[in-house]
Structures are given as C-alpha cells and as structure tokens.
Write a protein that holds these residues in place. Structure first.
Motif, PDB file in Angstrom:
ATOM      1  N   LYS A 214      12.295 -78.089  53.281  1.00  0.00           N
ATOM      2  CA  LYS A 214      11.275 -78.975  53.151  1.00  0.00           C
ATOM      3  C   LYS A 214       9.806 -78.435  52.918  1.00  0.00           C
ATOM      4  N   LYS A 215       9.839 -77.046  52.892  1.00  0.00           N
ATOM      5  CA  LYS A 215       8.532 -76.509  52.603  1.00  0.00           C
ATOM      6  C   LYS A 215       8.761 -75.157  52.150  1.00  0.00           C
ATOM      7  N   VAL A 216       8.187 -74.734  51.038  1.00  0.00           N
ATOM      8  CA  VAL A 216       8.462 -73.382  50.628  1.00  0.00           C
ATOM      9  C   VAL A 216       7.013 -72.468  50.789  1.00  0.00           C
ATOM     10  N   LEU A 217       7.220 -71.222  51.314  1.00  0.00           N
ATOM     11  CA  LEU A 217       6.035 -70.379  51.392  1.00  0.00           C
ATOM     12  C   LEU A 217       6.297 -69.137  50.470  1.00  0.00           C
ATOM     13  N   PHE A 218       5.180 -69.056  49.624  1.00  0.00           N
ATOM     14  CA  PHE A 218       5.320 -67.944  48.596  1.00  0.00           C
ATOM     15  C   PHE A 218       4.590 -66.605  49.032  1.00  0.00           C
ATOM     16  N   ILE A 219       5.215 -65.372  49.049  1.00  0.00           N
ATOM     17  CA  ILE A 219       4.698 -64.370  49.717  1.00  0.00           C
ATOM     18  C   ILE A 219       4.586 -63.087  48.470  1.00  0.00           C
ATOM     19  N   LYS A 220       3.366 -62.540  48.374  1.00  0.00           N
ATOM     20  CA  LYS A 220       3.229 -61.754  47.341  1.00  0.00           C
ATOM     21  C   LYS A 220       2.222 -60.365  47.860  1.00  0.00           C
ATOM     22  N   ASP A 221       2.650 -59.474  47.636  1.00  0.00           N
ATOM     23  CA  ASP A 221       1.668 -58.258  48.097  1.00  0.00           C
ATOM     24  C   ASP A 221       1.424 -58.197  49.510  1.00  0.00           C
ATOM     25  N   GLY A 222       2.572 -58.740  50.342  1.00  0.00           N
ATOM     26  CA  GLY A 222       2.397 -58.940  52.034  1.00  0.00           C
ATOM     27  C   GLY A 222       1.558 -60.059  52.401  1.00  0.00           C
ATOM     28  N   LYS A 223       1.191 -60.885  51.415  1.00  0.00           N
ATOM     29  CA  LYS A 223       0.325 -61.692  51.887  1.00  0.00           C
ATOM     30  C   LYS A 223       0.988 -63.462  51.536  1.00  0.00           C
ATOM     31  N   ILE A 224       0.896 -64.283  52.215  1.00  0.00           N
ATOM     32  CA  ILE A 224       1.198 -65.811  51.784  1.00  0.00           C
ATOM     33  C   ILE A 224       0.110 -66.431  50.845  1.00  0.00           C
ATOM     34  N   ASN A 225       0.475 -66.576  49.704  1.00  0.00           N
ATOM     35  CA  ASN A 225      -0.550 -66.970  48.630  1.00  0.00           C
ATOM     36  C   ASN A 225      -0.392 -68.515  48.133  1.00  0.00           C
ATOM     37  N   MET A 226       0.626 -69.203  48.630  1.00  0.00           N
ATOM     38  CA  MET A 226       0.736 -70.586  48.313  1.00  0.00           C
ATOM     39  C   MET A 226       1.816 -71.137  49.183  1.00  0.00           C
ATOM     40  N   GLN A 227       1.884 -72.578  49.312  1.00  0.00           N
ATOM     41  CA  GLN A 227       2.698 -73.492  50.250  1.00  0.00           C
ATOM     42  C   GLN A 227       3.063 -74.499  49.247  1.00  0.00           C
ATOM     43  N   LEU A 228       4.182 -74.798  49.215  1.00  0.00           N
ATOM     44  CA  LEU A 228       4.563 -76.334  48.715  1.00  0.00           C
ATOM     45  C   LEU A 228       5.391 -77.061  49.719  1.00  0.00           C
ATOM     46  N   ASN A 229       5.036 -78.413  49.740  1.00  0.00           N
ATOM     47  CA  ASN A 229       5.853 -79.272  50.453  1.00  0.00           C
ATOM     48  C   ASN A 229       6.626 -80.055  49.510  1.00  0.00           C
ATOM     49  N   SER A 230       7.894 -80.429  50.027  1.00  0.00           N
ATOM     50  CA  SER A 230       8.666 -81.370  49.473  1.00  0.00           C
ATOM     51  C   SER A 230       8.402 -82.895  49.752  1.00  0.00           C
ATOM     52  N   SER A 231       8.349 -83.879  48.695  1.00  0.00           N
ATOM     53  CA  SER A 231       8.169 -85.213  48.819  1.00  0.00           C
ATOM     54  C   SER A 231       9.317 -85.962  49.207  1.00  0.00           C
ATOM     55  N   GLY A 232      10.700 -85.064  49.110  1.00  0.00           N
ATOM     56  CA  GLY A 232      11.749 -85.691  49.416  1.00  0.00           C
ATOM     57  C   GLY A 232      12.746 -85.833  48.262  1.00  0.00           C
ATOM     58  N   ASN A 233      12.168 -85.450  47.250  1.00  0.00           N
ATOM     59  CA  ASN A 233      12.829 -85.662  45.866  1.00  0.00           C
ATOM     60  C   ASN A 233      13.103 -84.050  45.433  1.00  0.00           C
ATOM     61  N   ARG A 234      14.560 -83.908  45.565  1.00  0.00           N
ATOM     62  CA  ARG A 234      14.894 -82.381  45.266  1.00  0.00           C
ATOM     63  C   ARG A 234      14.590 -81.782  43.933  1.00  0.00           C
ATOM     64  N   LYS A 235      15.016 -82.602  42.962  1.00  0.00           N
ATOM     65  CA  LYS A 235      14.707 -82.298  41.444  1.00  0.00           C
ATOM     66  C   LYS A 235      13.336 -81.975  41.380  1.00  0.00           C
TER      67      LYS A 235
END
Length: 256
Positions: A214-235
């Motif tokens: 339902k949510k994706v956290l992107f980590i790069k160089d030891g830091k969270i640099n972005m977050q995406l939330n799902s609208s419910g449509n997986r595609k």
C-alpha cells in the motif's frame, strides 16, 4: 483497515567503524508504521534496506535513534526482554526460508507454538488453520526437500503467522522464487493484510512485488528520499514505482 500508529522510528543512525574509518549505513531515518499497513522498502544494493528492516524488527540495535512499538521504546529493554518481545510480537519471512530440513512441514509450522509451550490441541488447530490458509494441507506430512520453493516460502509464512504476531517482516521473500510462485506468494501476502489485518513490512528489489504493498519507501545512501502511496490500482502503482526507479537509476523489473 489501517489503525493507530504501531511503530515509530526517529533519527535512526547505523554506523560501523573499521580500522578507524566510519561507514554510515543509515542516517537520520524517521518512519511511522500504522496498524494494518503493508509497506515495501526499496533501494539499490547497499542502500541500507536490510539494515533498516533488522533495526525495526529489533534484531539489530541502531547506533543512535529510537524505535517505539505502541509508544514503548524497545531498545531501552535488556537483551532478554527484547528477545521475549520479538517472540511475542514479530514474525519473520526470509528469502532462504529458514526451514528445518529434518522436521516435517507440520512441525516446521508448529515450531513457534511448541517453543512457547502451547498445548497440543491448540497447536494442532492453529497448524490446520494456517495450512489451510496457504493451501498446504496436502504437504503437512512431507519434508522441505520434497517441496518447491514457492511451497517452502508459504510454509515459512504460515510459521510466521501461527504465533499471531503484530507485524510481519519479510526480507526479499520472492527473491528465490520463479514468477508463478512469486505471484502466488504475493497474493497470500495481500490476503494476510486484507483478511487477517496483519501489518507487513517487506524489503524488496522487485518493483512487481512492491506493487502489492500500500506504500513504498525508497531508500538511497542510507536515507529515505521518496514515498509512494497506492491508490488501490496495482497496475498504476507498478507504473509509478517503475517511473521512480527509472529516474533514480534503480533496478527496473518488468511484469512477467
């Protein structure tokens, strides 16, 4: 349904010192995980994904920072207290299954309850319940060597669930599986989250696997640099994840 805040991590840092040199793995990471969430953590190799998972799941202590479960700081506990807390509240699913080859599938699933000293009838009932949830009943008398990778990972998931943990931590759970087995397992994860209300935190390099969250956290160089939330449509969510990975130079995996 998502509920109140379960896990709150603040200003997490993890460093290693080797021959006087300091290697920073995580830097000032803040995360809040609510009851009932399904979160994927993504990032390139060496970004700190597994280290973050290990700290959140109390396996590894941070260099500094705080991890609270329901408002209680876990790293203020003594090691024995943390071990008991982990046993009572956390389930694990690993890429390499971690099954015991000399034990039947039935006994592998039952192991956490046996260790906790539960009575036989309760264990038998719960094994049957979770074996049914993962369609494993025909395999209960078999041994791990007789199962496919996908079936082994379902056994690992059933074992993680049988003690009714508050949260499941999964480290690259589809990493050793073929595409068909991956889809079957991810659908089981979705059922665990939607039907059983289990909170899931999953580290993955696979954008297809991440699209089930339902949510994706992107980590790069030891830091969270972005977050995406799902609208419910997986595609649509998959497409958004692919776009982020493409723009940041991360691994890109096509749906198969």
């Amino acid at each position: 349904m998502e509920g109140e805040k379960m896990i709150k991590a603040e200003k997490l840092k993890k460093e290693f010192r080797v021959h006087g040199n300091v290697f920073k793995i995580l830097e000032d990471i803040d995360i809040e995980i609510n009851d009932g969430e399904f979160i994927a953590i993504m990032g390139p190799s060496g970004a700190g994904k597994s280290t973050l998972l290990n700290i959140l799941s109390t396996i590894e202590r941070p260099t500094s920072g705080s991890v609270k479960y329901d408002g209680k700081e876990v790293f203020n506990m003594k090691n024995k207290e943390i071990s008991k807390f982990r046993k009572d509240n956390i389930g694990f699913i690993f890429q390499d299954y971690n099954l015991i080859d000399s034990m039947s599938i039935e006994d592998n699933i039952a192991l956490p309850m046996v260790i906790s000293g539960e009575n036989y009838k309760k264990i038998e009932k719960e094994v049957d319940k979770y074996a049914g949830f993962f369609n494993l009943n025909p395999q209960l008398k078999k041994y791990p060597i007789e199962l496919s990778g996908g079936q082994k990972q379902k056994v690992a998931a059933a074992r993680a669930l049988i003690s009714d943990p508050k949260v499941i931590f999964a480290d690259e759970p589809t990493g050793a599986l073929d595409s068909k087995s991956s889809v079957e397992l991810l659908n089981c994860f979705k059922k665990m989250n939607d039907e059983l209300g289990k909170t899931i935190v999953m580290v993955t390099h696979d954008s297809f696997a991440a699209s089930y969250a339902k949510k994706v956290l992107f980590i790069k160089d030891g830091k969270i640099n972005m977050q995406l939330n799902s609208s419910g449509n997986r595609k649509e969510f998959f497409d958004s994840i692919m776009t982020v990975l493409s723009s940041t130079g991360g691994a890109v995996n096509e749906i198969v």
